[in-house]
Design an enzyme around this catalytic site. Structure first.
Site, short mmCIF file in Angstrom:
data_model
loop_
_atom_site.label_atom_id
_atom_site.label_comp_id
_atom_site.label_asym_id
_atom_site.label_seq_id
_atom_site.Cartn_x
_atom_site.Cartn_y
_atom_site.Cartn_z
CD1 TRP A 148 -1.88 -2.06 1.90
CD2 TRP A 148 -2.82 -0.81 -0.11
NE1 TRP A 148 -3.27 -3.25 1.13
CE2 TRP A 148 -3.85 -2.05 -0.16
CE3 TRP A 148 -3.47 0.26 -1.30
CZ2 TRP A 148 -4.44 -2.73 -1.02
CZ3 TRP A 148 -4.33 -0.38 -2.41
CH2 TRP A 148 -5.15 -1.23 -2.07
CE LYS B 215 -8.82 -2.81 3.68
NZ LYS B 215 -9.22 -3.96 3.18
CG ASP C 85 -3.57 3.49 3.66
OD1 ASP C 85 -5.26 3.54 4.87
OD2 ASP C 85 -3.58 3.39 3.19
#
Lengths: 418, 418
Positions: free
Chosen positions: A158, A252, A228
């Site tokens: 990521w 999530k 993030d």
């Protein structure tokens, strides 16, 4: 129906006790009026839920990496309100985003998040679209200062995507990277070399694919920390004041995919050039309270329900404790012997995404593991397609019972295949 | 339960017949297994729906401009599948976007849209985020050619937003504007002056706020026509081949807010600089079939259900006929006398959004109109806050019965206040 103590539960693969009465499990009044009832000790792992509406639903134990499991009482509430939200005669999906009903829904979600995470009025809470990936573009667009690079703490796939976007023309600096260690840990404090003057520092608090997590956030000095937190927001206590921006796709820990939470220190939004596309400026959404254009109304409504459930379940502290317990069950099993092995350094282990190999990484056995797990109602165990192996995600909505079912399955699989 | 003929229905405000058996109304087998039943002739307009699950839901007649009404059988289906999508043990919200189940769902939605609108393989069908507003930025970013302006057909507030984004540095040309006429019509063919070589031509096919609609699309020559069809996609037959790009937020005719349909002639995506942010390039989403990052899975699932309902209801041709009938009912009433008046030129009247004034635009009476309408279960009649007056939206999911209830209400309101 009383909750069974662990000693009362039959052992082994065929005897997992399935407790799905959310009011019992969470000891909360959230699921008023539509309690699923305990169907008795099941001889299969996959549970069924019977509700007062007479509908019986099969429910899997869901270890998906995201979108992932949602709390059963939240799904029940959505179902209950689907045709008629609290006497409005409409589904939330059918409401104008400018109606007083929806304005109440979005304000309520914001207030709950502020309360749960302790977000002060120095910060705006936004409900945007585009996921973390859109933030990889919006953050540098809005926050870069002339001549000051973006510092990146590089910890996996990521952050690699963040770097790829920065490479398109934004000065940046890799302040630390654990790529040489194949991202099996996050950087140690003494390895981090920040720029003297950075526009901001980017960090990915939990690395979904690599199964690592920052347990101590680095001190970035005067540069704002932009995190993030897509895969661990609201899973543990954090001090929001240490961050300039926190963002997270909802799918999530907070709800369905389709909305992205952005928590931003308001004055940072003023860095942006007013000539940027209106929709890509944080200040637009701060000014319009996320209603500059039509927001993803239904996703925001569900985030509000998840946050209400979180409150009723004891808040972030209680959730963190449950998440620690769940993760410990799995990591203890990995540490027991050699059939299952985790590649991640202990100090960097993620409480959200546990990655491991089976039988030393034998791909045929791992495929068999995933297949048998799915047949037993344990969904989502294969690892990310880029790295292979296994991965189980233990987001807030994954119950202790689900993890116990999984570890029982793993022991049984080891017994027959180890 | 047989559908009542119009002559069988009691007249007047107190006697609207409420028919909510979707299988009767739409003559289709869509709502298998969970048919709401006719509750009898109601003495209030607001209907209730009783289902086999024993849940009774109040349902309003919904004239919201978007997000707006969804088909009742679609909501029923969502409810039915909410905890367990077709035996998967998961809600669609809980599925990985890379699971075979979700890949089936998104492919199914795409195929249905292709079939309904007649979209050839020269075009990609994308499910993005950010609504029409994001397209106001993405379209010029991706489609502009050096030295070739964007031509805009300026017809109201939405094209004004397009122009505002272009003004940030993209050469453009107003090929026609009906601003001098206060946007009460769309431009006539002889008023349009296209650039000799435009990058593309922007058109808003239906102007939600102003209540106008293009009934004959202009011929833009060799420049691709880029159409914002947010508020009339799938409401009438169109020839997709006449367009370079069609985009639409789903929240009016196709589903909930949170996903944006983009239909793009594939080769046009190759115009874009590869240095653009990855997420803002059409080619990224074409290549990855809308799965470059986590898409708004639940919204896409619902779009698929709405498209299935559209097919079962006879497809676009049948829907267009119903929409014509619905709009005629209202426009005929506006044309009857002076109490209700529509500002829009007859040749430009929108079949989707009917704007009108009450009692010559007396704001107190208009406020009273909206209030009484809402009390009678007719939601969403006030006009856009920027223009005032009244607006009722007649999207695909708004039934003929709802429009009949509205016109009955309007006649009664006129009788008492006219």
């Amino acid at each position: 129906m009383a909750r069974l103590s662990r000693s009362q539960r039959p052992a082994g693969l065929g005897g997992i006790s399935v407790i799905l009465d959310c009011c019992e499990v969470y000891k909360n009044p959230f699921c008023r009026g539509s309690r699923p009832t305990l169907k008795g000790i099941s001889i299969v792992i996959s549970p069924s839920v019977a509700t007062k509406t007479g509908v019986t639903a099969k429910r899997a134990f869901n270890f998906n990496a995201g979108p992932g499991a949602l709390p059963l009482p939240v799904l029940e509430r959505i179902r209950e309100e689907l045709l008629d939200w609290r006497g409005s005669g409409m589904s939330v999906m059918e409401m104008s985003h400018r109606s007083k009903e929806f304005e109440g829904i979005i304000a309520d979600a914001e207030q709950r998040l502020r309360g749960l995470l302790g977000i002060s009025e120095d910060y705006a809470v936004l409900f945007l679209q585009g996921g973390g990936s859109m933030q990889f573009t919006m953050a540098p667009m809005n926050l870069c200062l002339p001549g000051k690079p973006v510092d990146v703490l590089h910890t996996g796939m990521w952050t690699a995507k963040v770097i790829a976007e920065l490479k398109k023309g934004i000065p940046h600096h890799i302040a630390a990277s654990t790529e040489p260690e194949k991202f099996t840990r996050v950087p140690r404090t003494d390895e981090i070399k920040f720029s003297p003057e950075a526009s901001y520092v980017h960090i990915c608090s939990n690395n979904t694919i690599e199964g690592t997590q920052w347990h101590d956030m680095p001190h970035a000095g005067s540069a704002p920390l932009v995190a993030d937190m897509s895969s661990d927001i609201a899973s543990r206590a954090i001090d929001v004041n240490k961050f300039g921006v926190i963002y997270a796709g909802a799918q999530k820990n907070l709800g369905p995919s389709g909305t992205t939470i952005v928590i931003i220190r308001k004055h940072l939004a003023e860095r942006a050039d007013k000539n940027l596309p209106t929709l890509l400026q944080y200040r637009t959404h701060i000014k319009e309270k996320s209603l500059y254009h039509t927001p993803p109304t239904f996703a925001i409504y569900i985030v509000g329900l998840v946050l209400e459930w979180l409150e009723s379940s004891g808040g972030i502290a209680a959730m963190e404790q449950r998440n620690n317990t769940k993760a410990k069950l799995l990591y203890d099993l990995l540490d027991e012997g050699k059939f299952y092995s985790g590649p991640v350094e202990k100090s960097s282990r993620s409480k959200m995404n546990v990655v491991f190999r089976v039988a030393g990484g034998d791909e045929a056995i791992e495929k068999e593991f995933a297949k048998q797990a799915e047949a037993a109602g344990l969904v989502g165990t294969p690892g990310h397609r880029s790295v292979g192996g296994m991965r189980v995600s233990l987001y807030n909505a994954v119950t202790l019972e689900a993890v116990e079912a999984l570890t029982s399955f793993m022991r049984e699989f080891q017994r027959t295949r180890g």
